[in-house]
Enzyme design. Structure first.
Site, PDB file in Angstrom:
ATOM      1  N   ASP A  52       0.801  -1.219   0.000  1.00 56.53           N
ATOM      2  CA  ASP A  52       0.000   0.000   0.000  1.00 56.53           C
ATOM      3  C   ASP A  52       0.833   1.267   0.000  1.00 56.53           C
ATOM      4  O   ASP A  52       0.318   2.354  -0.251  1.00 56.53           O
ATOM      5  CB  ASP A  52      -0.854   0.035   1.277  1.00 56.53           C
ATOM      6  CG  ASP A  52      -2.137  -0.738   1.122  1.00 56.53           C
ATOM      7  OD1 ASP A  52      -2.641  -0.816  -0.001  1.00 56.53           O
ATOM      8  OD2 ASP A  52      -2.629  -1.268   2.139  1.00 56.53           O
TER       9      ASP A  52
HETATM   10  C1  BGC Z   1       0.204   1.185   6.290  1.00 54.52           C
HETATM   11  C2  BGC Z   1      -0.089  -0.042   5.488  1.00 54.52           C
HETATM   12  C3  BGC Z   1      -1.573  -0.214   5.358  1.00 54.52           C
HETATM   13  C4  BGC Z   1      -2.226   1.061   4.864  1.00 54.52           C
HETATM   14  C5  BGC Z   1      -3.718   0.864   4.873  1.00 54.52           C
HETATM   15  C6  BGC Z   1      -0.495   2.384   5.722  1.00 54.52           C
HETATM   16  O1  BGC Z   1      -0.273   3.492   6.541  1.00 54.52           O
HETATM   17  O2  BGC Z   1       1.591   1.395   6.342  1.00 54.52           O
HETATM   18  O3  BGC Z   1       0.472  -1.172   6.095  1.00 54.52           O
HETATM   19  O4  BGC Z   1      -1.859  -1.245   4.483  1.00 54.52           O
HETATM   20  O5  BGC Z   1      -1.868   2.151   5.649  1.00 54.52           O
HETATM   21  O6  BGC Z   1      -4.466   1.960   4.764  1.00 54.52           O
HETATM   22  C1  NOJ Z   2      -1.626  -3.875   5.419  1.00 55.27           C
HETATM   23  C2  NOJ Z   2      -2.810  -3.966   4.532  1.00 55.27           C
HETATM   24  O1  NOJ Z   2      -3.923  -4.423   5.258  1.00 55.27           O
HETATM   25  C3  NOJ Z   2      -2.546  -4.880   3.360  1.00 55.27           C
HETATM   26  O2  NOJ Z   2      -3.634  -4.834   2.494  1.00 55.27           O
HETATM   27  C4  NOJ Z   2      -1.289  -4.483   2.661  1.00 55.27           C
HETATM   28  O3  NOJ Z   2      -1.061  -5.415   1.640  1.00 55.27           O
HETATM   29  C5  NOJ Z   2      -0.115  -4.427   3.598  1.00 55.27           C
HETATM   30  N1  NOJ Z   2      -0.435  -3.547   4.694  1.00 55.27           N
HETATM   31  C6  NOJ Z   2       1.163  -3.960   2.929  1.00 55.27           C
HETATM   32  O4  NOJ Z   2       1.115  -2.606   2.612  1.00 55.27           O
END
Ligand code: BGC
Ligand code: NOJ
Length: 820
Positions: free
Chosen positions: A492
């Site tokens: 993400d």
């Molecule tokens: C986080 C990710 C997460 C995303 C979801 C980010 O701030 O680092 O791990 O998947 O937010 O919104």
């Molecule tokens: C957490 C999110 O829930 C997941 O969808 C994503 O793939 C990982 N973070 C990595 O960014």
């Protein structure tokens, strides 16, 4: 089996496998160590001191009780029981009263938590759970007098109501402080805020005994400017019988107990939720219809009835966990597979990424990508639920094959404010669906009619949804012929089309412009892997022409990857919007990433010409640490708007070179594909909580569940965990361990057996329920191999190949697999 000898660090707790429990021995764990109550629609999160809250379906819109995230002191708000003996008082769950207890333990079990405490010869036990098919938390309190004299004890219960919408509850005070309404009848304290207008639901808190007092107004109970640690009412030993009108409504029962020496008394508390149809809302003017609550209460009005419900819950869990169980020479592996990993799989399946100690329950609903992946750890337990979930997810897909990134569980509609454009999303639907069919043999899911984008007029069968998912990748290729990344792929935080330099803008919601051409090698690998699954599925259902056509796209992608995505010693990660390489030795930071190595390897791209082998060696060399495999290296040291959120994190945390446990199993699987049993196992044990007991102090998070992230080598405290519970690590680790290490893998024809284990494992026993039959499988490894060929026999008859065919079997079967 108690904890083995090398679990010497038991500062905070230990496993009790006989009872399927984790025993926490101090209220002061480094972070609140939580458990989940509930297995269907109504859930609670509960810490080792009973902090947390409960909700019906949606932790944002239907939250019953108030919890203060990131509060001071930590973990504020919960189901509290104050015990008062003369002038001394304490908490039956270890906190929030700060009185030192003579004894304390919290046992987190499967769907329940039990708190034992004692002080001055008075012992208490609180057992908290949500009975099957019930929208209520039960808190059963047993008080025992172990002294030689008769004791007069005061018990005060306490919960604070949330005004339903948890987001507004924490923000809209100009309204909130005027809206609260309650009713009191007998021993039941009702919460009916907003019931007079548009809500058809109320909450209640009750106890099966006559009250000696009550409170429903928080300030009256606590006294001015006091905290939960020393409520004035508890200190003085008498409730105020306060009646809440606005402000902050609570429910507190006051009960006086006379206990003879040796005597125990029990109190059954029920914290329930009721929904009433519009026609039956009112009993009389402004008086709510309490009948459904009263009906529910009759189910829990005695200790026997409550314990009976707990027994049902225990049996439910035992039955579920029996569907797959293993006996290897390694207790910790067994404990992970047989108990805790499966348990976490159910929780992640139920809650996606919504409510934990780190997910506030207001930000995120059911994630499309997350929930599809969660099914792979849960499908063998309750396949019907997985089927329903897959179809719900499918209905939030858009007509072009893309998907809403999340939906709210209450409405099941895609969240417009988050939207879509995360280009890895579509192909996860292929993973969940094919994996579901392989487990169950139920092809009928493909014929289910499913709407697109929540719109009735756009309805096609579920197979069409998979086809559109597949085509979405093909219809969105970039300059090198690799898939466009969109807003982000699995990672993400790799926001290659975002270019944000506004600190007030959320990375998660910035939109992608039409000319954004960044490409993802991770999606390319994912497309080859799950595209191949799609092709296999087409063949299974006789769509040969479509299979052939699709195969051509896959072959082409494979070539494109070979041509444009190999960096010499590993796979590139992406091309950014300017066509620059990401994850290349030419970069000064972020030279190598884990995701593309995992996906290209699992897809078998370069399996025959040594590229997979080389890529995995590079992972080992550049990314592996004692605590797990980091996401990328070297960490980004400064913010770069062409990279986005990934570069916003300090080095070593989260997506910026943290150990993002979720993708470690991808590498584990890849290692097993090369037959590297020892390497696979080494990676497995580095992140699996049952092996981390000695690290519980460093880890800080619950040492019985996976956490999303362990701090990487660049962090201040490498090895420190964060974001426990709700992570795709659970499903993926389970999938890797059962299907690739143990190698017991559902395929369309049946159950295939292809272990890749430690050479020292000479005998493995597995019990596996599969498509209605029960298999007792023994894997013999007389020559101490890691992998290779096996010979197979079923009920004494030799079988060709390594697949137990499901078509010819029902009932009980003995399978002997020998590694040769
Ligand atoms: C986080 C990710 C997460 C995303 C979801 C980010 O701030 O680092 O791990 O998947 O937010 O919104
Ligand atoms: C957490 C999110 O829930 C997941 O969808 C994503 O793939 C990982 N973070 C990595 O960014």
């Amino acid at each position: 089996m108690q904890s083995s000898d090398d679990d010497t660090d038991q500062t905070y707790g230990y496993f009790d496998d006989q009872n399927y429990e984790y025993v926490i021995t101090t209220p002061y764990t480094p972070t609140p160590w939580i458990n989940y109550l509930g297995s269907n629609e109504f859930y609670g999160i509960i810490s080792n001191t009973a902090g947390g809250y409960c909700f019906d379906r949606d932790p944002k819109f239907r939250r019953l009780t108030r919890y203060r995230y990131n509060s001071v002191p930590l973990d504020s708000g919960g189901r509290y029981f104050y015990i008062r003996d003369e002038n001394d008082f304490w908490s039956a769950t270890g906190r929030p009263a700060t009185t030192q207890l003579d004894q304390y333990s919290c046992r987190h079990g499967m769907g329940y938590s039990r708190f034992n405490a004692s002080k001055n010869g008075i012992a208490t036990q609180v057992t908290s759970f949500i009975p099957l098919d019930t929208k209520a938390e039960i808190h059963s309190l047993v008080v025992t007098n172990h002294t030689q004299s008769t004791k007069s004890i005061d018990v005060f219960s306490f919960i604070e109501w949330c005004l339903w919408n948890a987001e507004d509850d924490g923000a809209n005070f100009q309204r909130n402080l005027s809206t609260a309404e309650v009713e009191i009848e007998g021993s039941t304290l009702y919460h009916k805020t907003e019931y007079r207008e548009r809500r058809n639901h109320y909450g209640f808190y009750s106890v099966n005994r006559q009250l000696d007092g009550y409170d429903t107004n928080r300030e009256s109970f606590l006294g001015p400017y006091r905290g939960f640690d020393r409520p004035e009412v508890v200190e003085k030993g008498q409730a105020n019988n306060s009646f809440a009108r606005g402000w902050s409504p609570i429910a507190s029962h006051h009960l006086k107990l006379e206990l003879a020496p040796g005597e125990s008394q029990s109190l059954e508390f029920v914290l329930g939720y009721i929904e009433v149809s519009v026609d039956h809302k009112w009993h009389s003017k402004n008086v709510i219809n309490k009948q459904p609550a009263k009906d529910m209460l009759t189910r829990f009005d005695s200790h026997e009835k409550v314990m009976d419900e707990l027994g049902k819950l225990n049996r439910y869990w035992r039955t579920l966990l029996c569907k797959f169980s293993v006996e290897t020479p390694d207790d910790k592996f067994n404990r992970a597979i047989n108990i805790w990993n499966q348990y976490q799989n159910m929780v992640t399946f139920n809650l996606s990424r919504s409510a934990s100690f780190y997910e506030s329950g207001i930000g995120r609903g059911i994630g499309f990508r997350d929930s599809n992946q969660d099914t792979i750890g849960f499908v063998h337990m309750v396949p019907e639920k997985v089927r329903a979930r897959i179809l719900d997810l499918s209905s939030t897909q858009k007509f072009d094959g893309s998907a809403y990134h999340q939906y709210q569980p209450l409405t099941k509609k895609g969240n417009a404010n988050i939207g879509g454009n995360f280009n890895d999303d579509p192909m996860w639907l292929v993973l969940s669906t094919t994996n579901y069919i392989k487990e169950t043999g139920d092809f009928s899911i493909l014929q289910e009619m499913v709407i697109y984008d929540g719109q009735e007029q756009a309805t096609h069968d579920h197979f069409d949804h998979l086809l559109r998912a597949f085509m979405h990748v093909i219809n969105n290729l970039g300059p090198h012929g690799l898939p466009l990344i969109g807003r982000a792929d699995w990672n993400d935080c790799l926001n290659l089309n975002c270019f944000s330099d506004d600190p007030n803008e959320s990375f998660q919601t910035t939109q992608v412009g039409a000319s954004d051409v960044a490409e993802s090698v991770m999606i390319a690998g994912q497309f080859v892997l799950y595209g191949q699954e799609f092709v296999d599925l087409c063949q299974q259902v006789g769509k040969i022409e479509l299979a052939n056509r699709s195969m051509k796209h896959i072959e082409k992608m494979r070539k494109t990857i070979e041509q444009h995505a190999w960096d010499g010693e590993w796979y590139l990660r992406a091309y950014d919007s300017r066509g620059k390489k990401i994850g290349s030795h030419k970069n000064s930071e972020g030279k190598i990433f884990i995701e593309s190595q995992g996906f290209c390897a699992m897809a078998g791209i370069g399996l025959n010409d040594g590229k997979v082998e080389q890529a995995l060696r590079s992972v080992d060399k550049h990314l592996a640490t004692d605590f797990g495999i980091m996401l990328n290296q070297p960490a980004y040291s400064q913010y770069d708007k062409y990279l986005g959120e990934i570069s916003s994190y300090p080095p070593g945390y989260k997506e910026n070179a943290g150990i993002f446990c979720h993708n470690n199993p991808w590498i584990i699987i890849a290692e097993t594909m090369l037959g590297h049993g020892e390497k696979a196992f080494e990676y497995y044990r580095k992140i699996t909580p049952t092996y981390l007991q000695n690290r519980q102090t460093l880890l800080k998070t619950e040492p019985y569940v996976y956490c999303q992230m362990i701090a990487g080598k660049d962090a201040a405290n490498p090895g420190e965990g964060k974001n426990s519970w709700l992570t795709g690590t659970a499903a993926w680790s389970y999938y890797a361990a059962t299907q690739y290490i143990l190698g017991i893998r559902p395929v369309y024809q049946g159950l295939s057996i292809a272990p890749c284990v430690l050479p020292s494992w000479k005998l493995i026993r597995v019990q596996r329920e599969f498509r209605g039959a029960q298999y007792s499988i023994e894997i013999h490894n007389p020559h101490g191999l890691s992998s290779g060929k096996i010979t197979l026999s079923i009920d004494g008859q030799p079988v060709e190949g390594n697949v137990i065919s499901s078509s010819s079997f029902n009932g009980q079967h003995t399978v002997i697999a020998t590694m040769v």
